[in-house]
Design an enzyme around this catalytic site. Structure first.
Site, PDB file in Angstrom:
ATOM      1  N   GLY A  34      18.664 -29.612  40.160  1.00 47.43           N
ATOM      2  CA  GLY A  34      18.454 -29.335  38.753  1.00 47.43           C
ATOM      3  C   GLY A  34      18.506 -27.901  38.288  1.00 47.43           C
ATOM      4  O   GLY A  34      18.576 -27.655  37.078  1.00 47.43           O
ATOM      5  N   GLU A  77      17.726 -30.792  46.636  1.00 45.29           N
ATOM      6  CA  GLU A  77      18.951 -31.558  46.354  1.00 45.29           C
ATOM      7  C   GLU A  77      19.823 -30.857  45.314  1.00 45.29           C
ATOM      8  O   GLU A  77      20.155 -31.442  44.278  1.00 45.29           O
ATOM      9  CB  GLU A  77      18.588 -32.951  45.819  1.00 45.29           C
ATOM     10  CG  GLU A  77      17.733 -33.798  46.728  1.00 45.29           C
ATOM     11  CD  GLU A  77      17.265 -35.096  46.051  1.00 45.29           C
ATOM     12  OE1 GLU A  77      17.335 -35.201  44.808  1.00 45.29           O
ATOM     13  OE2 GLU A  77      16.837 -35.997  46.775  1.00 45.29           O
ATOM     14  N   PRO A  78      20.224 -29.623  45.544  1.00 43.52           N
ATOM     15  CA  PRO A  78      21.023 -28.940  44.522  1.00 43.52           C
ATOM     16  C   PRO A  78      22.462 -29.446  44.501  1.00 43.52           C
ATOM     17  O   PRO A  78      23.050 -29.732  45.542  1.00 43.52           O
ATOM     18  CB  PRO A  78      20.989 -27.478  44.971  1.00 43.52           C
ATOM     19  CG  PRO A  78      20.826 -27.543  46.451  1.00 43.52           C
ATOM     20  CD  PRO A  78      19.999 -28.777  46.732  1.00 43.52           C
ATOM     21  N   GLY A  79      23.021 -29.568  43.331  1.00 44.56           N
ATOM     22  CA  GLY A  79      24.431 -29.937  43.184  1.00 44.56           C
ATOM     23  C   GLY A  79      25.149 -28.878  42.374  1.00 44.56           C
ATOM     24  O   GLY A  79      25.860 -28.027  42.898  1.00 44.56           O
ATOM     25  N   TYR A  83      28.926 -34.324  27.092  1.00 42.94           N
ATOM     26  CA  TYR A  83      27.621 -33.650  26.925  1.00 42.94           C
ATOM     27  C   TYR A  83      27.689 -32.476  25.970  1.00 42.94           C
ATOM     28  O   TYR A  83      26.800 -31.616  25.992  1.00 42.94           O
ATOM     29  CB  TYR A  83      27.134 -33.063  28.257  1.00 42.94           C
ATOM     30  CG  TYR A  83      27.212 -33.910  29.490  1.00 42.94           C
ATOM     31  CD1 TYR A  83      26.436 -35.062  29.624  1.00 42.94           C
ATOM     32  CD2 TYR A  83      27.990 -33.509  30.572  1.00 42.94           C
ATOM     33  CE1 TYR A  83      26.476 -35.795  30.796  1.00 42.94           C
ATOM     34  CE2 TYR A  83      28.021 -34.246  31.746  1.00 42.94           C
ATOM     35  CZ  TYR A  83      27.271 -35.391  31.849  1.00 42.94           C
ATOM     36  OH  TYR A  83      27.303 -36.102  33.010  1.00 42.94           O
ATOM     37  N   CYS A 101      44.634 -39.221  23.581  1.00 43.40           N
ATOM     38  CA  CYS A 101      44.581 -39.735  22.210  1.00 43.40           C
ATOM     39  C   CYS A 101      43.153 -40.060  21.784  1.00 43.40           C
ATOM     40  O   CYS A 101      42.799 -41.226  21.568  1.00 43.40           O
ATOM     41  CB  CYS A 101      45.484 -40.949  22.095  1.00 43.40           C
ATOM     42  SG  CYS A 101      47.165 -40.511  22.498  1.00 43.40           S
ATOM     43  N   GLU A 102      42.325 -39.056  21.695  1.00 44.14           N
ATOM     44  CA  GLU A 102      40.941 -39.178  21.243  1.00 44.14           C
ATOM     45  C   GLU A 102      40.586 -37.836  20.607  1.00 44.14           C
ATOM     46  O   GLU A 102      40.878 -36.793  21.185  1.00 44.14           O
ATOM     47  CB  GLU A 102      39.969 -39.345  22.428  1.00 44.14           C
ATOM     48  CG  GLU A 102      40.270 -40.491  23.341  1.00 44.14           C
ATOM     49  CD  GLU A 102      39.210 -41.573  23.293  1.00 44.14           C
ATOM     50  OE1 GLU A 102      38.229 -41.423  22.538  1.00 44.14           O
ATOM     51  OE2 GLU A 102      39.397 -42.569  23.995  1.00 44.14           O
ATOM     52  N   TYR A 104      30.659 -31.698  38.717  1.00 45.44           N
ATOM     53  CA  TYR A 104      30.806 -32.743  37.698  1.00 45.44           C
ATOM     54  C   TYR A 104      32.125 -32.589  36.937  1.00 45.44           C
ATOM     55  O   TYR A 104      32.199 -32.867  35.745  1.00 45.44           O
ATOM     56  CB  TYR A 104      29.584 -32.763  36.754  1.00 45.44           C
ATOM     57  CG  TYR A 104      28.284 -32.868  37.532  1.00 45.44           C
ATOM     58  CD1 TYR A 104      27.965 -34.041  38.211  1.00 45.44           C
ATOM     59  CD2 TYR A 104      27.405 -31.792  37.629  1.00 45.44           C
ATOM     60  CE1 TYR A 104      26.804 -34.136  38.962  1.00 45.44           C
ATOM     61  CE2 TYR A 104      26.242 -31.875  38.380  1.00 45.44           C
ATOM     62  CZ  TYR A 104      25.949 -33.047  39.047  1.00 45.44           C
ATOM     63  OH  TYR A 104      24.804 -33.133  39.796  1.00 45.44           O
TER      64      TYR A 104
HETATM   65  C1  LIG Z   1      22.146 -35.415  40.060  1.00 46.48           C
HETATM   66  C2  LIG Z   1      21.046 -35.335  41.021  1.00 46.48           C
HETATM   67  C3  LIG Z   1      20.819 -34.171  41.757  1.00 46.48           C
HETATM   68  C4  LIG Z   1      21.635 -32.910  41.562  1.00 46.48           C
HETATM   69  O1  LIG Z   1      21.352 -32.315  40.347  1.00 46.48           O
HETATM   70  P1  LIG Z   1      21.950 -30.880  40.007  1.00 46.48           P
HETATM   71  O2  LIG Z   1      21.479 -30.613  38.635  1.00 46.48           O
HETATM   72  O3  LIG Z   1      23.424 -30.984  40.086  1.00 46.48           O
HETATM   73  O4  LIG Z   1      21.390 -29.912  40.980  1.00 46.48           O
HETATM   74  C5  LIG Z   1      19.820 -34.163  42.697  1.00 46.48           C
HETATM   75  N1  LIG Z   1      19.053 -35.266  42.897  1.00 46.48           N
HETATM   76  C6  LIG Z   1      19.240 -36.407  42.208  1.00 46.48           C
HETATM   77  C7  LIG Z   1      18.376 -37.560  42.487  1.00 46.48           C
HETATM   78  C8  LIG Z   1      20.220 -36.484  41.243  1.00 46.48           C
HETATM   79  O5  LIG Z   1      20.386 -37.604  40.548  1.00 46.48           O
END
Ligand SMILES: *Cc1c(COP(=O)(O)O)cnc(C)c1O
Length: 420
Positions: A242, A276-278, A319, A345-346, A374
């Site tokens: 997050g 859990e960073p993405g 978003y 076409c949107e 993403y």
């Molecule tokens: C999407 C998600 C993440 C990653 O979130 P980021 O904002 O990309 O860091 C981590 N844990 C869970 C459960 C998620 O659904």
């Protein structure tokens, strides 16, 4: 890390690490995604350094970008994986991430998915509901196995982010309400095939301040104490992902500040911390490269019409996301306001309105910044546009890490029924 840290302009021309983007574009047709391997490594290393005085495991959130080249880069640095489907488990394993570094999140895991994850011996199931717990127990008992679980706790905290990526309020579909946690854990403790090991929380994505995290983790700390007093052996706290990134001019707390806050809120509990960073690992490590097809002069505005569209990068239309849009070759041209749009076409196929971009012509390359997370994973072939290929750069080398499929391959996936 800013959107341009790894995509600097040198002599009016955008580079990716040590390669001119125009050189890559001369060998692969636009649009394509382009990632900097150094940027991915640097972001991962920042987490490692920030947490080096805590017992922490980074489990990269695979859903942000699940390309094998990305996962393997992270696997080689020691990353685990946070997965949300059987497909993501398979991708993580294929990239060399060991099962004992995989945490499995998601609100509707199926029996088949649970069986598969159990057979591999993953580190932890993040359980999002009581019915899911019962199913995991049944599946595990049937194969004489034990599932290590944490409940995902919904702490009822406002993440102060976009509504579609906010997950920690009571009204969201995620997790068990914190008020019901004690009952849920009591039930878990009496079920066969279940080993209670942790608590999990994830309140949303693209958070730009530490305050909501601190509030959520404070509540989790209280809960962990209560659960321990109830006799549960809680030794893992999964703090979710997050942490946001700079898309425009957001000032994001450093990973060190985040780590210090985690320690302050949770340090005394003696638990292993799972992260859990993405987005914060991949977001500013990638761009979407496109070409200008036409400049169209409308009644009130000029449109920069690109060969990339919402099917390639859906974040602006889904978003209202802001992405910097930068001319790859600037050649001292002046800035002009453009509505930057795609070919789909949107009307929603709009990347930006009245955005200042260097004066451009047909054929010029345009980079849509901060697209590493993403982006490609949410792309589709809507309008029968080919899935966007992906390229990774390392130093002065680049490699195609996902090909553009052919039209034949795409059309061949359809099957005509025998009455036609
Ligand atoms: C999407 C998600 C993440 C990653 O979130 P980021 O904002 O990309 O860091 C981590 N844990 C869970 C459960 C998620 O659904």
């Amino acid at each position: 890390m800013t959107p341009t840290s790894y995509f600097p302009h040198k002599n009016n021309e955008m580079f990716v690490e040590d390669i001119a983007l125009s050189q890559i574009a001369s060998q692969i047709q636009t649009p394509f995604y382009c990632y900097s391997s150094a940027a991915i490594e640097a972001s991962f290393q920042e987490y490692q350094n920030a947490f080096d005085n805590q017992d922490a495991l980074v489990c990269y959130a695979v859903k942000a970008n699940s390309n094998q080249a990305v996962l393997t880069t992270l696997a080689q640095m020691g990353s685990g994986a946070d997965v949300v489907s059987m497909g993501e488990i398979r991708r993580a394993i294929a990239a060399g991430i060991p099962a004992n570094k995989i945490v499995y999140s998601g609100v509707a895991k199926t029996q088949e998915e649970i069986e598969y994850a159990l057979s591999l011996g993953i580190f932890q199931f993040n359980v999002e509901s009581e019915p899911e717990l019962e199913l995991i127990s049944q599946v595990a008992s049937a194969v004489n196995s034990t599932a290590a679980i944490a409940f995902r706790i919904n702490p009822d905290v406002c993440a102060q982010t976009h509504a579609k990526i906010s997950t920690g309020k009571a009204e969201n579909k995620f997790g068990i309400p914190i008020s019901k946690a004690q009952i849920a854990y009591a039930r878990a403790a009496e079920l066969p095939g279940i080993k209670v090991q942790g608590v999990d929380v994830h309140i949303g994505s693209q958070l730009t301040s530490l305050a909501p995290f601190a509030e959520a983790y404070g509540r989790i700390a209280e809960l962990v104490k209560t659960l321990k007093a109830d006799g549960h052996d809680i030794n893992v706290i999964d703090v979710g992902g997050g942490l946001g990134i700079t898309y425009q001019d957001e000032v994001i707390p450093s990973k060190q500040a985040y780590a210090d806050m985690v320690k302050e809120q949770l340090g005394e509990l003696g638990c292993k911390i799972v992260l859990e960073p993405g987005r914060s690992l991949l977001g500013n490590a990638g761009i979407l490269v496109s070409s200008v097809v036409f400049i169209k002069t409308g009644e009130e505005r000029q449109f920069l019409m690109l060969d990339a569209g919402m099917n390639d990068l859906i974040r602006p239309s889904m978003y209202e996301a802001y992405h910097q849009i930068i001319a790859v070759n600037q050649n001292n041209r002046e800035l002009k306001p453009y509505d930057v749009v795609g070919p789909v076409c949107e009307t929603g196929d709009t990347f930006a309105k009245a955005r200042q971009v260097h004066q451009s012509n047909s054929g010029d390359l345009i980079a849509i910044m901060s697209s590493g997370a993403y982006g490609a994973v949410m792309s589709s072939s809507y309008n029968t546009r080919m899935l966007t290929p992906e390229v990774m750069v390392k130093g002065n080398e680049f490699a195609i890490i996902r090909n553009r499929p052919s039209y034949e391959e795409l059309i061949k996936q359809d099957i005509k029924p025998n009455w036609l």
